[in-house]
Design a protein around this motif. Structure first.
Motif, PDB file in Angstrom:
ATOM      1  N   PRO A 185       2.919  16.146 -13.434  1.00 29.90           N
ATOM      2  CA  PRO A 185       3.296  16.326 -14.842  1.00 29.90           C
ATOM      3  C   PRO A 185       4.551  15.552 -15.221  1.00 29.90           C
ATOM      4  CG  PRO A 185       2.673  18.424 -13.868  1.00 29.90           C
ATOM      5  CD  PRO A 185       2.735  17.438 -12.746  1.00 29.90           C
ATOM      6  N   GLU A 186       5.474  15.362 -14.269  1.00 30.93           N
ATOM      7  CA  GLU A 186       6.729  14.664 -14.570  1.00 30.93           C
ATOM      8  C   GLU A 186       6.547  13.158 -14.650  1.00 30.93           C
ATOM      9  OE1 GLU A 186       6.283  16.683 -11.944  1.00 30.93           O
ATOM     10  OE2 GLU A 186       7.103  18.515 -12.835  1.00 30.93           O
ATOM     11  N   GLY A 187       5.557  12.624 -13.963  1.00 29.88           N
ATOM     12  CA  GLY A 187       5.334  11.185 -13.944  1.00 29.88           C
ATOM     13  C   GLY A 187       6.322  10.477 -13.040  1.00 29.88           C
ATOM     14  N   PHE A 210       0.797  -1.221   0.000  1.00 27.24           N
ATOM     15  CA  PHE A 210       0.000   0.000   0.000  1.00 27.24           C
ATOM     16  C   PHE A 210       0.838   1.283   0.000  1.00 27.24           C
ATOM     17  CE2 PHE A 210      -2.548   3.226   2.353  1.00 27.24           C
ATOM     18  CZ  PHE A 210      -3.572   3.375   1.437  1.00 27.24           C
ATOM     19  N   PRO A 211       1.846   1.429   0.876  1.00 22.65           N
ATOM     20  CA  PRO A 211       2.641   2.670   0.833  1.00 22.65           C
ATOM     21  C   PRO A 211       3.296   2.910  -0.526  1.00 22.65           C
ATOM     22  CG  PRO A 211       3.058   1.469   2.863  1.00 22.65           C
ATOM     23  CD  PRO A 211       2.272   0.543   1.971  1.00 22.65           C
ATOM     24  N   GLU A 212       3.795   1.848  -1.140  1.00 24.37           N
ATOM     25  CA  GLU A 212       4.408   1.978  -2.466  1.00 24.37           C
ATOM     26  C   GLU A 212       3.371   2.390  -3.501  1.00 24.37           C
ATOM     27  OE1 GLU A 212       6.329  -0.997  -5.856  1.00 24.37           O
ATOM     28  OE2 GLU A 212       6.000  -1.714  -3.805  1.00 24.37           O
ATOM     29  N   TYR A 213       2.186   1.815  -3.423  1.00 29.07           N
ATOM     30  CA  TYR A 213       1.131   2.158  -4.372  1.00 29.07           C
ATOM     31  C   TYR A 213       0.704   3.618  -4.223  1.00 29.07           C
ATOM     32  CZ  TYR A 213       0.439  -2.828  -5.453  1.00 29.07           C
ATOM     33  OH  TYR A 213       0.604  -4.125  -5.864  1.00 29.07           O
ATOM     34  N   VAL A 214       0.611   4.096  -2.972  1.00 23.94           N
ATOM     35  CA  VAL A 214       0.276   5.503  -2.744  1.00 23.94           C
ATOM     36  C   VAL A 214       1.319   6.403  -3.390  1.00 23.94           C
ATOM     37  CG1 VAL A 214       0.074   7.310  -0.989  1.00 23.94           C
ATOM     38  CG2 VAL A 214      -1.048   5.099  -0.631  1.00 23.94           C
ATOM     39  N   ASP A 215       2.594   6.068  -3.191  1.00 27.23           N
ATOM     40  CA  ASP A 215       3.670   6.864  -3.786  1.00 27.23           C
ATOM     41  C   ASP A 215       3.586   6.857  -5.309  1.00 27.23           C
ATOM     42  OD1 ASP A 215       4.629   7.433  -1.265  1.00 27.23           O
ATOM     43  OD2 ASP A 215       6.171   5.874  -1.306  1.00 27.23           O
ATOM     44  N   ASN A 216       3.274   5.701  -5.880  1.00 26.51           N
ATOM     45  CA  ASN A 216       3.199   5.590  -7.333  1.00 26.51           C
ATOM     46  C   ASN A 216       2.047   6.422  -7.901  1.00 26.51           C
ATOM     47  OD1 ASN A 216       5.390   3.893  -7.416  1.00 26.51           O
ATOM     48  ND2 ASN A 216       4.192   2.005  -7.544  1.00 26.51           N
ATOM     49  N   VAL A 217       0.890   6.339  -7.268  1.00 27.54           N
ATOM     50  CA  VAL A 217      -0.249   7.145  -7.733  1.00 27.54           C
ATOM     51  C   VAL A 217       0.094   8.621  -7.671  1.00 27.54           C
ATOM     52  CG1 VAL A 217      -2.611   7.866  -7.182  1.00 27.54           C
ATOM     53  CG2 VAL A 217      -2.026   5.438  -7.176  1.00 27.54           C
ATOM     54  N   ARG A 218       0.672   9.029  -6.573  1.00 29.88           N
ATOM     55  CA  ARG A 218       1.042  10.431  -6.378  1.00 29.88           C
ATOM     56  C   ARG A 218       2.012  10.899  -7.462  1.00 29.88           C
ATOM     57  NH1 ARG A 218       3.376  12.252  -0.513  1.00 29.88           N
ATOM     58  NH2 ARG A 218       3.290  14.516  -0.726  1.00 29.88           N
ATOM     59  N   ARG A 274      16.356   0.218 -19.164  1.00 30.37           N
ATOM     60  CA  ARG A 274      16.125   1.623 -19.495  1.00 30.37           C
ATOM     61  C   ARG A 274      15.038   2.202 -18.590  1.00 30.37           C
ATOM     62  NH1 ARG A 274      14.928   2.288 -25.719  1.00 30.37           N
ATOM     63  NH2 ARG A 274      15.046   4.482 -25.045  1.00 30.37           N
ATOM     64  N   THR A 275      15.181   3.465 -18.217  1.00 30.33           N
ATOM     65  CA  THR A 275      14.185   4.150 -17.399  1.00 30.33           C
ATOM     66  C   THR A 275      13.310   5.028 -18.278  1.00 30.33           C
ATOM     67  OG1 THR A 275      15.637   4.169 -15.467  1.00 30.33           O
ATOM     68  CG2 THR A 275      13.801   5.734 -15.476  1.00 30.33           C
ATOM     69  N   GLN A 276      12.015   4.790 -18.183  1.00 35.05           N
ATOM     70  CA  GLN A 276      11.063   5.569 -18.969  1.00 35.05           C
ATOM     71  C   GLN A 276      10.036   6.217 -18.048  1.00 35.05           C
ATOM     72  OE1 GLN A 276      10.957   2.200 -22.461  1.00 35.05           O
ATOM     73  NE2 GLN A 276       9.300   3.679 -22.411  1.00 35.05           N
ATOM     74  N   ALA A 277       9.574   7.393 -18.450  1.00 32.51           N
ATOM     75  CA  ALA A 277       8.572   8.102 -17.652  1.00 32.51           C
ATOM     76  C   ALA A 277       7.197   7.494 -17.878  1.00 32.51           C
ATOM     77  CB  ALA A 277       8.557   9.576 -18.030  1.00 32.51           C
ATOM     78  N   LEU A 278       6.466   7.306 -16.786  1.00 30.90           N
ATOM     79  CA  LEU A 278       5.095   6.812 -16.856  1.00 30.90           C
ATOM     80  C   LEU A 278       4.195   7.892 -16.267  1.00 30.90           C
ATOM     81  CD1 LEU A 278       3.169   4.462 -17.495  1.00 30.90           C
ATOM     82  CD2 LEU A 278       3.618   3.575 -15.204  1.00 30.90           C
ATOM     83  N   ARG A 279       3.311   8.442 -17.103  1.00 28.40           N
ATOM     84  CA  ARG A 279       2.433   9.528 -16.686  1.00 28.40           C
ATOM     85  C   ARG A 279       0.974   9.095 -16.786  1.00 28.40           C
ATOM     86  NH1 ARG A 279       6.301  11.853 -20.127  1.00 28.40           N
ATOM     87  NH2 ARG A 279       7.691  13.360 -19.086  1.00 28.40           N
ATOM     88  N   ALA A 280       0.154   9.627 -15.874  1.00 28.54           N
ATOM     89  CA  ALA A 280      -1.259   9.277 -15.886  1.00 28.54           C
ATOM     90  C   ALA A 280      -1.996   9.944 -17.029  1.00 28.54           C
ATOM     91  CB  ALA A 280      -1.899   9.665 -14.561  1.00 28.54           C
ATOM     92  N   THR A 281      -1.498  11.088 -17.494  1.00 28.82           N
ATOM     93  CA  THR A 281      -2.123  11.799 -18.609  1.00 28.82           C
ATOM     94  C   THR A 281      -1.035  12.597 -19.319  1.00 28.82           C
ATOM     95  OG1 THR A 281      -4.062  13.139 -19.203  1.00 28.82           O
ATOM     96  CG2 THR A 281      -2.755  13.914 -17.361  1.00 28.82           C
ATOM     97  N   PRO A 282      -1.146  12.828 -20.609  1.00 29.33           N
ATOM     98  CA  PRO A 282      -0.030  13.423 -21.370  1.00 29.33           C
ATOM     99  C   PRO A 282       0.388  14.819 -20.934  1.00 29.33           C
ATOM    100  CG  PRO A 282      -1.628  12.423 -22.849  1.00 29.33           C
ATOM    101  CD  PRO A 282      -2.249  12.423 -21.500  1.00 29.33           C
ATOM    102  N   ALA A 283      -0.561  15.668 -20.557  1.00 35.35           N
ATOM    103  CA  ALA A 283      -0.218  17.067 -20.298  1.00 35.35           C
ATOM    104  C   ALA A 283      -1.024  17.610 -19.130  1.00 35.35           C
ATOM    105  CB  ALA A 283      -0.459  17.914 -21.550  1.00 35.35           C
ATOM    106  N   ALA A 284      -0.695  17.163 -17.914  1.00 39.48           N
ATOM    107  CA  ALA A 284      -1.409  17.601 -16.723  1.00 39.48           C
ATOM    108  C   ALA A 284      -1.094  19.064 -16.439  1.00 39.48           C
ATOM    109  CB  ALA A 284      -1.021  16.744 -15.528  1.00 39.48           C
TER     110      ALA A 284
END
Length: 356
Positions: free
Chosen positions: A152-154, A139-147, A162-172
């Protein structure tokens, strides 16, 4: 209300009565939300519960979209999304879209409890990572991930070196206001560590409220989102022109809670007349009386005074009312007159609650 009176908000479980089908319960909720909006309530939160005959609040994001579209000013949110039931990315995507559609009006309240029975929990979590995955432990990890994904940075995800950005929406441009919910000290401690606002489910538990809030305040660490501790209090309320009528209107929900805490079969919420036909034994009557004393049940002036007293006792400037007033058999099936009356009587004859 007086200047020292708390701001008021609303918690809605979308109750389904014995005279209603789901569509009628949803219509009643939209009407209740519009009433809260017109009266100046600050927030309108919708719960998450599954596989319960008296609760239609199974999907907070869908309900939030409906309520936000039907209202103008009030903040709309989840009270809460039970995060272990869902993939964090899905929750982040849902609330990023809601915030984009209604900027500055969306709250994301997150809880750790299942909100349902073990069978339904298994069915929900199978699609969110497998039944063997201990979602509660993460749960704590999931809260951090959602946050992070809502920003905007994801969040950076490392895949195949490789490290890639994961964003909830393209242009918050804005993000939902994130709250942690709980009925024990676990979420209080986590909210304090993460510098997040915290809500104790006083309407459900009624015990341990002061201890959880004190733990949260004493352990709070300021964050980029919140400089000081911020809490609100939830409370069950049934308000009517007289104390006697308020007691009648509260009875169906009192019996529903009695069934829940004693493990009795759950049913659609009884009408007032149906509830009054139930004969309770001494032990069950004592349980109901104990719950009744913790709820706000009465005429308007007394109810307002009780809410102000609770806010002062627990040091909060906002109280979230769960309107539990039931309905009479002669009433409309697609409305909740008792719940709407509760919201109106809490502000009528007093200054409207602030929405700041």
């Amino acid at each position: 209300m007086s200047p020292s009176a708390p701001a008021l908000s609303v918690l809605d479980l979308v109750p389904v009565r014995s005279d209603q089908h789901t569509g009628q319960a949803l219509t009643a909720t939209i009407a209740l939300a519009r009433t809260a909006d017109e009266l100046g309530y600050r927030r309108y939160w919708l719960a998450e519960h599954h596989n319960m005959p008296a609760v239609a609040a199974t999907n907070p994001p869908v309900l939030i979209a409906m309520v936000a579209a039907a209202t103008q000013r009030i903040r709309v949110g989840s009270g809460g999304v039970m995060l272990p039931n869902h993939a964090p990315l899905v929750v982040a995507e849902q609330f990023a879209l809601l915030e984009a559609a209604h900027p500055g009006r969306i709250d994301l309240g997150i809880g750790r409890a299942p909100g349902t029975d073990p069978v339904t929990s298994m069915a929900l979590r199978h699609g969110a990572g497998g039944v063997d995955d201990d979602a509660v432990a993460h749960f704590p990890e999931y809260v951090d991930n959602v946050r992070a994904m809502l920003s905007p940075e994801g969040v950076g995800v490392r895949v195949s070196g490789r490290t890639q950005a994961l964003r909830a929406t393209p242009a918050a441009r804005t993000t939902p206001e994130l709250w942690l919910l709980g009925s024990s000290d676990y979420s209080a401690r986590l909210a304090a560590e993460r510098g997040l606002p915290y809500v104790f489910a006083h309407h459900f538990s009624g015990r341990g409220t002061a201890e959880a809030l004190e733990l949260y305040r004493s352990a709070f660490r300021p964050s980029e989102h919140l400089a000081e501790p911020r809490t609100l209090l939830t409370v069950n309320a049934a308000v009517a022109p007289t104390r006697a009528e308020a007691e009648r209107l509260a009875l169906p929900q009192l019996l529903a809670m009695l069934a829940l805490v004693t493990g009795a079969p759950l049913t659609a919420q009884r009408l007032v007349e149906e509830a009054e036909e139930v004969v309770l034994g001494d032990q069950h009557r004592q349980l109901v009386d104990g719950m009744r004393r913790r709820w706000v049940i009465g005429e308007p002036e007394g109810a307002r005074a009780r809410i102000a007293e609770l806010a002062a006792t627990y040091g909060v400037d906002e109280v979230m009312v769960h309107p539990v007033a039931g309905a009479y058999a002669a009433g409309p099936a697609d409305a909740s007159p008792g719940r709407e009356q509760t919201l109106r009587l809490l502000v009528e004859g007093a200054d409207a609650p602030t929405s700041d």
